[in-house]
Design a protein around this motif. Structure first.
Motif, PDB file in Angstrom:
ATOM      1  N   TYR A 288       7.402  -1.954  -9.768  1.00 18.38           N
ATOM      2  CA  TYR A 288       8.220  -2.457  -8.499  1.00 18.38           C
ATOM      3  C   TYR A 288       8.826  -1.922  -7.859  1.00 18.38           C
ATOM      4  CZ  TYR A 288      11.588  -5.664  -6.324  1.00 18.38           C
ATOM      5  OH  TYR A 288      12.541  -5.448  -5.216  1.00 18.38           O
ATOM      6  N   LEU A 289       9.243  -2.149  -6.855  1.00 16.31           N
ATOM      7  CA  LEU A 289      10.244  -0.892  -5.757  1.00 16.31           C
ATOM      8  C   LEU A 289      10.773  -1.938  -4.423  1.00 16.31           C
ATOM      9  CD1 LEU A 289       8.278   2.430  -4.840  1.00 16.31           C
ATOM     10  CD2 LEU A 289       9.815   1.866  -7.038  1.00 16.31           C
ATOM     11  N   ASP A 290      12.352  -2.326  -4.968  1.00 23.67           N
ATOM     12  CA  ASP A 290      12.862  -2.113  -2.989  1.00 23.67           C
ATOM     13  C   ASP A 290      12.739  -2.186  -1.702  1.00 23.67           C
ATOM     14  OD1 ASP A 290      15.054  -4.438  -4.637  1.00 23.67           O
ATOM     15  OD2 ASP A 290      16.332  -2.628  -4.427  1.00 23.67           O
ATOM     16  N   ASP A 291      12.639  -2.828  -0.939  1.00 22.05           N
ATOM     17  CA  ASP A 291      11.953  -2.166   0.313  1.00 22.05           C
ATOM     18  C   ASP A 291      12.937  -1.100   1.352  1.00 22.05           C
ATOM     19  OD1 ASP A 291      13.542  -3.173   0.433  1.00 22.05           O
ATOM     20  OD2 ASP A 291      13.653  -4.421   2.286  1.00 22.05           O
ATOM     21  N   ASP A 292      14.028  -0.590   0.489  1.00 17.30           N
ATOM     22  CA  ASP A 292      15.041   0.563   1.126  1.00 17.30           C
ATOM     23  C   ASP A 292      15.078   1.712   0.138  1.00 17.30           C
ATOM     24  OD1 ASP A 292      16.631  -0.425  -1.210  1.00 17.30           O
ATOM     25  OD2 ASP A 292      18.483  -1.090  -0.531  1.00 17.30           O
ATOM     26  N   VAL A 293      13.554   2.390  -0.072  1.00 16.55           N
ATOM     27  CA  VAL A 293      13.762   3.366  -0.441  1.00 16.55           C
ATOM     28  C   VAL A 293      12.694   3.764   0.061  1.00 16.55           C
ATOM     29  CG1 VAL A 293      14.118   2.045  -2.957  1.00 16.55           C
ATOM     30  CG2 VAL A 293      11.606   2.593  -2.138  1.00 16.55           C
TER      31      VAL A 293
ATOM     32  N   LYS B   8      12.760  12.409  -6.350  1.00 15.77           N
ATOM     33  CA  LYS B   8      11.957  11.815  -6.292  1.00 15.77           C
ATOM     34  C   LYS B   8      11.739  10.730  -5.262  1.00 15.77           C
ATOM     35  CE  LYS B   8       9.674  15.073  -9.124  1.00 15.77           C
ATOM     36  NZ  LYS B   8       8.681  16.268  -8.488  1.00 15.77           N
ATOM     37  N   LEU B   9      12.739   9.912  -5.568  1.00 17.58           N
ATOM     38  CA  LEU B   9      13.094   8.754  -4.929  1.00 17.58           C
ATOM     39  C   LEU B   9      14.081   8.463  -4.616  1.00 17.58           C
ATOM     40  CD1 LEU B   9      11.401   5.162  -5.930  1.00 17.58           C
ATOM     41  CD2 LEU B   9      14.267   5.408  -5.847  1.00 17.58           C
TER      42      LEU B   9
ATOM     43  N   TRP C  74      15.222   9.093   5.744  1.00 20.15           N
ATOM     44  CA  TRP C  74      14.362   8.199   5.924  1.00 20.15           C
ATOM     45  C   TRP C  74      13.239   7.930   7.514  1.00 20.15           C
ATOM     46  CZ3 TRP C  74      13.852   3.792   9.385  1.00 20.15           C
ATOM     47  CH2 TRP C  74      12.754   2.762   8.840  1.00 20.15           C
ATOM     48  N   GLU C  75      13.679   8.192   7.998  1.00 20.59           N
ATOM     49  CA  GLU C  75      12.845   8.093   9.750  1.00 20.59           C
ATOM     50  C   GLU C  75      11.900   8.746   9.867  1.00 20.59           C
ATOM     51  OE1 GLU C  75      13.821   8.076  13.955  1.00 20.59           O
ATOM     52  OE2 GLU C  75      15.754   8.242  12.430  1.00 20.59           O
TER      53      GLU C  75
END
Length: 350
Positions: free
Chosen positions: A154-159, A310-311, A331-332
Motif C-alpha cells: 500500500y502506498l500513499d498517493d504523494d510518493v 528508493k522512495l 516529483w514532476e
C-alpha cells in the motif's frame, strides 16, 4: 526323445532370450506415465509472481496517483498489478487519464471504495479536514478490496518511487506480523529535518496521554512512532488477527472519547494503526521511505541524499503539485499531464 544335454541347452537359450527381452524393455521403453506427455512451459511473465500495489486516486489530487504509478512502472521490470482505489464519482476521470496516456500499458484494476463503511467511525475535526477524506482510510480495509493476494503493497498517493518496487515487495515480515512500516527514528539523516520543523516522532505526538484509555495501553509516550504511508502487508495474518475490526474499534472509541485528533502529530489515520500494531510490526528498509518532504516549504534534504533514496514521500501540507513546496522537480519528472485538462499543477508563474 531329446538327450538331457539338449533339454538343458534349450532351457538356457530361453533364459538368455528372456533376460535380453527384459533388458531391451528397460532401455528402450518409455514409462507409461510419460507417454505422449507435453510440457506446457509458461511465459516468464506468467511464472513471475504478481506484485499487487494499492494506490488511492482522490478527486482534486488525482495527478498524485498518476505520478506515483508512472514512477513505479518506469523503474521496474516486475509483473505489477495496480489496484487504483477511488470514490464512485472520480473513477471515470482516473480511467480516462490512464487509458489516454503512456500508462495504458500498465496492468490495473479500478476499485470503488464505499465511504458508508466509515459511518459513525470518524470524529469531525475542522483543523485539517483533508485528513478526514474517506480514501485516507482505505489502508484499514485492504483484505476487503484485495481478495486473491497473500502479500500487498500500500502506498500513499504523494510518493514517487526511484527504485525497483520488487525490492520493497521482498521485505521480510516476521512470523505473526501482519504488516511492515518505517519507524520514525530509523534513519539518522532525517533526524535534523524532524528537529528543525518541530515534528513529532513518538507516540506522544499522536495520542492524548491525558486520557485514561490511552494510559491504560501501557505504551510509553516516548516510543518511536511509524508512518503508515508505505505498508507491506500480509493478508493472511491481517485477516487472522482481525486487524480491520481492531482499527474500527479504536476509530469508534475516538468518536466517543476524543483519544487523538489531527491537531496532534499526523492526523486521524495514523493513530489507530500505532495502537493496533504496537510491538507487532516488521520494519521496512529506511531508504524505501524517505519522508517529511511536504512538512515545510523552507527545509530541504541534500540532493545527493535524495538521489540514493528508493522512495520519496511528501507527507505534510506542502504537496509537490501545489505551491509552495520543495523538491518538486523530482516529483514532476514522473507527472503525466491530464488529457482532460481538469488537473493542473500550481506553480509560481501560473
Amino acid at each position: 526323445i531329446l538327450p538331457f544335454a539338449s533339454v538343458n541347452q534349450i532351457l538356457l537359450l530361453l533364459l538368455v532370450l528372456t533376460v535380453c527381452a527384459i533388458l531391451y524393455n528397460k532401455v528402450h521403453n518409455v514409462p507409461s506415465s510419460l507417454k505422449n506427455e507435453t510440457v506446457d512451459l509458461e511465459s516468464p511473465e506468467e511464472m513471475e509472481e504478481e506484485i499487487p500495489i494499492v494506490i488511492c486516486a482522490a478527486a482534486g489530487r488525482m495527478g498524485a496517483a498518476i505520478a506515483a504509478i508512472s514512477s513505479i512502472y518506469s523503474n521496474s521490470e516486475a509483473n505489477l498489478l495496480f489496484y487504483v482505489v477511488g470514490l464512485k464519482n472520480s473513477i471515470p476521470h482516473i480511467r480516462k487519464w490512464i487509458e489516454n496516456s503512456k500508462l495504458k500499458e500498465i496492468k490495473y484494476k479500478i476499485v470503488e471504495f464505499n465511504p458508508m463503511v466509515l459511518k459513525g467511525k470518524i470524529r469531525q475535526d475542522a483543523s485539517r479536514p483533508e485528513l478526514l477524506q474517506p480514501l485516507n482510510f482505505v489502508r484499514f480495509y485492504l483484505p476487503l478490496l484485495i481478495q486473491k493476494h497473500e502479500k500487498v503493497i500500500y502506498l500513499d498517493d504523494d510518493v514517487i518511487v526511484q527504485g525497483d518496487i520488487q525490492e520493497l515487495y521482498e521485505t521480510k515480515l516476521a512470523p505473526g506480523h501482519a504488516a511492515a512500516f518505517s519507524d520514525d527514528c530509523d534513519l539518522p539523516s532525517t533526524h535534523e529535518m524532524v528537529r528543525s520543523v518541530g515534528m513529532q516522532n513518538t507516540y506522544m505526538g499522536f495520542l492524548d496521554y491525558r486520557k485514561q484509555a490511552i494510559r491504560d495501553l501501557g505504551i510509553s509516550p516516548s516510543t518511536c512512532s511509524f508512518n503508515p504511508g508505505v505498508i507491506v502487508a500480509n493478508m493472511t495474518e491481517w485477516k487472522h488477527q482481525r486487524i480491520t475490526k481492531q482499527l474500527e474499534k479504536w476509530m469508534q472509541r475516538n468518536v466517543e472519547e476524543n483519544l487523538y485528533s489531527s491537531t496532534l502529530g499526523g492526523g486521524v489515520a495514523t493513530s489507530p494503526m500505532l495502537i493496533v500494531f504496537y510491538g507487532k510490526h516488521s520494519t521496512i528498509n529506511p531508504m524505501w521511505h524517505i519522508r517529511h518532504l511536504g512538512w515545510s516549504p523552507d527545509t530541504r534534504y541534500s540532493e545527493h541524499f535524495l538521489q540514493d533514496a528508493k522512495l520519496l514521500h511528501w507527507n505534510g501540507r506542502y504537496k509537490p503539485w501545489d505551491y509552495p513546496s520543495v523538491h518538486t522537480d523530482l516529483w514532476e519528472n514522473w507527472f503525466i499531464p491530464d488529457p482532460s485538462g481538469k488537473f493542473k499543477l500550481t506553480r509560481p508563474e501560473s
